[in-house]
Design a protein around this motif. Structure first.
Motif, PDB file in Angstrom:
ATOM      1  N   VAL A   1      86.954  40.685  55.417  1.00  0.00           N
ATOM      2  CA  VAL A   1      85.548  40.975  55.131  1.00  0.00           C
ATOM      3  C   VAL A   1      84.669  39.799  55.572  1.00  0.00           C
ATOM      4  O   VAL A   1      83.578  39.993  56.128  1.00  0.00           O
ATOM      5  CB  VAL A   1      85.352  41.312  53.633  1.00  0.00           C
ATOM      6  CG1 VAL A   1      83.886  41.425  53.284  1.00  0.00           C
ATOM      7  CG2 VAL A   1      86.084  42.615  53.296  1.00  0.00           C
ATOM      8  N   ALA A   2      85.162  38.578  55.380  1.00  0.00           N
ATOM      9  CA  ALA A   2      84.393  37.406  55.831  1.00  0.00           C
ATOM     10  C   ALA A   2      84.253  37.432  57.348  1.00  0.00           C
ATOM     11  O   ALA A   2      83.192  37.102  57.898  1.00  0.00           O
ATOM     12  CB  ALA A   2      85.085  36.112  55.378  1.00  0.00           C
TER      13      ALA A   2
ATOM     14  N   PHE B   1      87.155  51.676  54.358  1.00  0.00           N
ATOM     15  CA  PHE B   1      88.451  50.992  54.279  1.00  0.00           C
ATOM     16  C   PHE B   1      89.496  51.917  53.652  1.00  0.00           C
ATOM     17  O   PHE B   1      89.236  52.524  52.620  1.00  0.00           O
ATOM     18  CB  PHE B   1      88.359  49.746  53.380  1.00  0.00           C
ATOM     19  CG  PHE B   1      87.553  48.625  53.965  1.00  0.00           C
ATOM     20  CD1 PHE B   1      86.169  48.653  53.933  1.00  0.00           C
ATOM     21  CD2 PHE B   1      88.180  47.536  54.549  1.00  0.00           C
ATOM     22  CE1 PHE B   1      85.417  47.617  54.475  1.00  0.00           C
ATOM     23  CE2 PHE B   1      87.440  46.493  55.093  1.00  0.00           C
ATOM     24  CZ  PHE B   1      86.065  46.533  55.057  1.00  0.00           C
TER      25      PHE B   1
ATOM     26  N   PRO C   1      97.237  42.130  49.904  1.00  0.00           N
ATOM     27  CA  PRO C   1      96.732  40.896  49.277  1.00  0.00           C
ATOM     28  C   PRO C   1      95.201  40.811  49.308  1.00  0.00           C
ATOM     29  O   PRO C   1      94.585  40.999  50.358  1.00  0.00           O
ATOM     30  CB  PRO C   1      97.350  39.781  50.129  1.00  0.00           C
ATOM     31  CG  PRO C   1      98.516  40.416  50.828  1.00  0.00           C
ATOM     32  CD  PRO C   1      98.116  41.854  51.048  1.00  0.00           C
ATOM     33  N   LEU C   2      94.635  40.514  48.160  1.00  0.00           N
ATOM     34  CA  LEU C   2      93.178  40.335  48.068  1.00  0.00           C
ATOM     35  C   LEU C   2      92.707  39.247  49.012  1.00  0.00           C
ATOM     36  O   LEU C   2      91.629  39.350  49.609  1.00  0.00           O
ATOM     37  CB  LEU C   2      92.808  39.939  46.620  1.00  0.00           C
ATOM     38  CG  LEU C   2      91.986  40.919  45.810  1.00  0.00           C
ATOM     39  CD1 LEU C   2      90.631  41.155  46.433  1.00  0.00           C
ATOM     40  CD2 LEU C   2      92.712  42.218  45.609  1.00  0.00           C
TER      41      LEU C   2
ATOM     42  N   GLY D   1      79.310  51.485  52.781  1.00  0.00           N
ATOM     43  CA  GLY D   1      80.756  51.435  52.926  1.00  0.00           C
ATOM     44  C   GLY D   1      81.478  52.253  51.887  1.00  0.00           C
ATOM     45  O   GLY D   1      80.864  52.833  50.990  1.00  0.00           O
TER      46      GLY D   1
ATOM     47  N   GLN E   1      73.488  44.741  60.685  1.00  0.00           N
ATOM     48  CA  GLN E   1      73.714  44.696  59.240  1.00  0.00           C
ATOM     49  C   GLN E   1      74.694  45.782  58.822  1.00  0.00           C
ATOM     50  O   GLN E   1      74.559  46.938  59.238  1.00  0.00           O
ATOM     51  CB  GLN E   1      72.393  44.924  58.509  1.00  0.00           C
ATOM     52  CG  GLN E   1      71.437  43.758  58.651  1.00  0.00           C
ATOM     53  CD  GLN E   1      70.270  43.888  57.694  1.00  0.00           C
ATOM     54  OE1 GLN E   1      69.724  44.968  57.515  1.00  0.00           O
ATOM     55  NE2 GLN E   1      69.905  42.801  57.072  1.00  0.00           N
ATOM     56  N   LEU E   2      75.647  45.401  57.973  1.00  0.00           N
ATOM     57  CA  LEU E   2      76.526  46.405  57.387  1.00  0.00           C
ATOM     58  C   LEU E   2      75.841  46.918  56.128  1.00  0.00           C
ATOM     59  O   LEU E   2      75.631  46.166  55.179  1.00  0.00           O
ATOM     60  CB  LEU E   2      77.887  45.803  57.074  1.00  0.00           C
ATOM     61  CG  LEU E   2      78.955  46.848  56.740  1.00  0.00           C
ATOM     62  CD1 LEU E   2      80.305  46.430  57.271  1.00  0.00           C
ATOM     63  CD2 LEU E   2      79.021  47.123  55.262  1.00  0.00           C
ATOM     64  N   VAL E   3      75.450  48.188  56.128  1.00  0.00           N
ATOM     65  CA  VAL E   3      74.565  48.685  55.072  1.00  0.00           C
ATOM     66  C   VAL E   3      75.204  49.689  54.121  1.00  0.00           C
ATOM     67  O   VAL E   3      74.620  50.029  53.093  1.00  0.00           O
ATOM     68  CB  VAL E   3      73.283  49.320  55.662  1.00  0.00           C
ATOM     69  CG1 VAL E   3      72.411  48.254  56.319  1.00  0.00           C
ATOM     70  CG2 VAL E   3      73.608  50.440  56.650  1.00  0.00           C
TER      71      VAL E   3
ATOM     72  N   ALA F   1      81.224  50.897  57.028  1.00  0.00           N
ATOM     73  CA  ALA F   1      82.657  50.597  57.087  1.00  0.00           C
ATOM     74  C   ALA F   1      83.393  51.371  56.016  1.00  0.00           C
ATOM     75  O   ALA F   1      83.018  51.324  54.843  1.00  0.00           O
ATOM     76  CB  ALA F   1      82.900  49.100  56.910  1.00  0.00           C
TER      77      ALA F   1
ATOM     78  N   LEU G   1      92.166  40.681  52.345  1.00  0.00           N
ATOM     79  CA  LEU G   1      90.951  41.501  52.378  1.00  0.00           C
ATOM     80  C   LEU G   1      89.703  40.620  52.453  1.00  0.00           C
ATOM     81  O   LEU G   1      88.781  40.870  53.230  1.00  0.00           O
ATOM     82  CB  LEU G   1      90.887  42.412  51.146  1.00  0.00           C
ATOM     83  CG  LEU G   1      89.661  43.331  51.104  1.00  0.00           C
ATOM     84  CD1 LEU G   1      89.645  44.297  52.278  1.00  0.00           C
ATOM     85  CD2 LEU G   1      89.618  44.112  49.791  1.00  0.00           C
ATOM     86  N   ARG G   2      89.705  39.554  51.654  1.00  0.00           N
ATOM     87  CA  ARG G   2      88.554  38.633  51.691  1.00  0.00           C
ATOM     88  C   ARG G   2      88.376  38.025  53.080  1.00  0.00           C
ATOM     89  O   ARG G   2      87.258  37.884  53.568  1.00  0.00           O
ATOM     90  CB  ARG G   2      88.758  37.492  50.686  1.00  0.00           C
ATOM     91  CG  ARG G   2      88.588  37.876  49.241  1.00  0.00           C
ATOM     92  CD  ARG G   2      88.728  36.609  48.368  1.00  0.00           C
ATOM     93  NE  ARG G   2      88.994  36.952  46.987  1.00  0.00           N
ATOM     94  CZ  ARG G   2      88.057  37.309  46.119  1.00  0.00           C
ATOM     95  NH1 ARG G   2      86.798  37.361  46.498  1.00  0.00           N
ATOM     96  NH2 ARG G   2      88.370  37.621  44.878  1.00  0.00           N
TER      97      ARG G   2
ATOM     98  N   MET H   1      84.265  40.116  59.249  1.00  0.00           N
ATOM     99  CA  MET H   1      83.304  41.175  59.574  1.00  0.00           C
ATOM    100  C   MET H   1      81.883  40.663  59.415  1.00  0.00           C
ATOM    101  O   MET H   1      80.986  40.962  60.209  1.00  0.00           O
ATOM    102  CB  MET H   1      83.496  42.386  58.657  1.00  0.00           C
ATOM    103  CG  MET H   1      84.797  43.116  58.870  1.00  0.00           C
ATOM    104  SD  MET H   1      84.987  44.558  57.775  1.00  0.00           S
ATOM    105  CE  MET H   1      84.026  45.780  58.688  1.00  0.00           C
ATOM    106  N   SER H   2      81.692  39.905  58.356  1.00  0.00           N
ATOM    107  CA  SER H   2      80.361  39.389  58.062  1.00  0.00           C
ATOM    108  C   SER H   2      79.883  38.434  59.161  1.00  0.00           C
ATOM    109  O   SER H   2      78.738  38.523  59.638  1.00  0.00           O
ATOM    110  CB  SER H   2      80.396  38.688  56.692  1.00  0.00           C
ATOM    111  OG  SER H   2      79.177  38.071  56.418  1.00  0.00           O
TER     112      SER H   2
END
Lengths: 346, 346
Positions: free
Chosen positions: A120-121, A105, A112-113, A137, A133-135, A103, A116-117, A123-124
């Protein structure tokens, strides 16, 4: 038809327009005139959803997609989930088993953080659901006003099990065309989230990973000819690409195409046939007529395919065209999308 | 030091700042607090330039980078060449042989087709020079004012020959630290191209593919411990990461570090040590002391390494720090970069 032997189209515009990103005719022209003109290799020339590669005996599929959807969050998903599922699906429809994602970005200063969180959550979660698995970035930041919050580019790597023979070259007149569920829900959901339509509907994006569905279909006993996910440009664009590349016709049966009433309503308001509206979790599969029952059963066995339907068939004539038999007994051509009625849908 | 056992840092800001994209302390904190907190797998946790993977017996390396350099064209290169070389180099420094690339474009509505053609042509040349193939891609278009012309995300896939043992765990006190040429030229060239510095210098970006150089070095007979390309944050950032991860010191010899006089001059104007200025084609390699002559000869045998130099050594103390022995006989700590003095350099 061998793309390499066709005369390359020319881009007539001097500047990039939104249509160049819409996945229709302008995108196709741009890709052939600018990218294929420079990068001349068999893997790219196929213009498949993923490139087929071989490294030290391993058969691999490799794909990439950039995501610029607006808004970033919408009912049923967000840009992060879309970026994972979209890349998983590009591998899956090539018959590959998705394994690893990267990924990249591009973030706008001031983003805003918390957003982003949240991205990302999601995506997870999407990666876990798809079993990938995201390996690796990368993160870049540009100044305020130089991006629109967050853009994500995901790439994916999968393995190609031996013996899977998919491709437009496999299409035969008489084959059945299936779709895994109602079409256009992602596109309309994103438009509603922008407040651009005066409709009050309980729609959610159809974004989902299709790799378990494609595995089920490939193991169903049906002979699968080709699979595609109907994203930008919708089912109509996917089928036009298949018809043109195979030199065969696709004849659709309008009443058989599953469409949510709210999607139909939005399509009427917008003047867009739902066949052109983007899905982000709908499989289009062409299977041998003899295997259609097994194929349908395999798709319906999965929650994401429970509304799967046969929507038409492949025919010999007229070559290269997609026809629609309407509810009223008429027949019309479903052409390639020109322009971009719905920018930044993914 | 095992990153997984360290306490995760916290991002204290509510919003993304340019420093989060600078490759220094803020980027590291963001990556550990936001990305590693969600994606917990051994390949990602290594935070190497490329992830090491195994698919059906094939040993692979997989990497991605987004490019947002401004301006898009600068003396010695452009965003396209940078995007190819940067991804090739991330694979090469892991000891992999780069094979295949993907590219995702985010284009701004109104972007000149001529500029896109120029960028794609330069990607094609760079790929040919590095011996890699661009096999898959994607193009998205966003409205005017939602990007800065063109952003590119490239991902790369390479094969890892057996028997190459590289990593910070291999570092030993007494090892030599080498750089393949003068440092900081890319960073200063991009700044000059922006018109942000009142310097008239004949500088060109150092962007180049390093995979032939790394192959030469790995086959030189020297025991190569670890390799890095010194991009965002420069040589200082790379060495700080190595020192911290290995729990060893790196002691640099200032007069031995090759720096173009114009880069030194720019650094003085900006108040930035050239050690923090980005390179896009400079290898930092740590090799066993006994192999240093072979390593140096192998690097100098390539045009992109002809000014290679030994710039310091690994020491036991003080663990985790990078020290600089200055020209005047003093010693000072070369710390991790905080903030982003030079945004959008790659």
């Amino acid at each position: 038809m061998d793309r390499a032997r066709r005369r390359r189209p020319r881009v007539t515009e001097d500047r990039i327009t939104l249509a160049h990103g819409a996945g229709g005719k302008a995108t196709q022209t741009l890709v052939e005139a600018v990218f294929l003109a420079q990068f001349d290799n068999p893997a790219l020339a196929e213009l498949a959803d993923a490139a087929s590669l071989s490294v030290d005996g391993a058969k691999l599929a490799f794909t990439t997609d950039s995501y610029v959807v607006s808004p970033l969050f919408f009912p049923g998903g967000d840009i992060g989930e879309l970026a994972v599922n979209g890349t998983v699906n590009d591998l899956a429809v090539c018959g590959a088993q998705p394994l690893y994602l990267s990924a990249g970005f591009v973030l706008e200063e001031g983003f805003p953080l918390a957003d982003l969180r949240r991205i990302v959550a999601s995506m997870s979660s999407a990666a876990a659901a798809a079993g990938v698995q995201l390996v690796t970035g990368d993160t870049k930041v540009v100044q305020r006003g130089k991006a629109d919050g967050c853009y994500i580019t995901t790439s994916g790597l999968g393995r190609c099990p031996a013996g899977r023979r998919l491709g437009v070259g496999e299409l035969r007149a008489g084959d059945a065309v299936l779709v895994s569920g109602p079409i256009g829900e992602h596109g309309v959901t994103v438009l509603l989230a922008r407040g651009e339509l005066e409709i009050d509907a309980e729609l959610r994006s159809d974004t989902t990973a299709l790799n378990q569905l494609t595995e089920g279909l490939l193991n169903s006993g049906a002979t699968v000819r080709v699979m595609r996910d109907a994203t930008r440009g919708g089912v109509a664009t996917v089928l036009n690409e298949l018809a043109a590349a195979a030199g065969l016709a696709v004849v659709l049966d309008e009443p058989a195409i599953p469409v949510h009433p709210a999607v139909r309503g939005a399509g009427e308001l917008l003047g867009i046939d739902p066949l052109y509206l983007a899905c982000e979790g709908r499989l289009v599969a062409v299977v041998d007529r003899a295997g259609v029952d097994s194929a349908l059963a395999a798709m319906r066995a999965r929650p994401e395919g429970e509304q799967a339907a046969v929507i038409g068939q492949v025919a010999a004539d007229p070559p290269g065209l997609v026809l629609l038999k309407t509810e009223f007994g008429g027949t019309r051509i479903v052409d390639v999308l020109v322009g971009d009625p719905l920018p930044r849908i993914c």
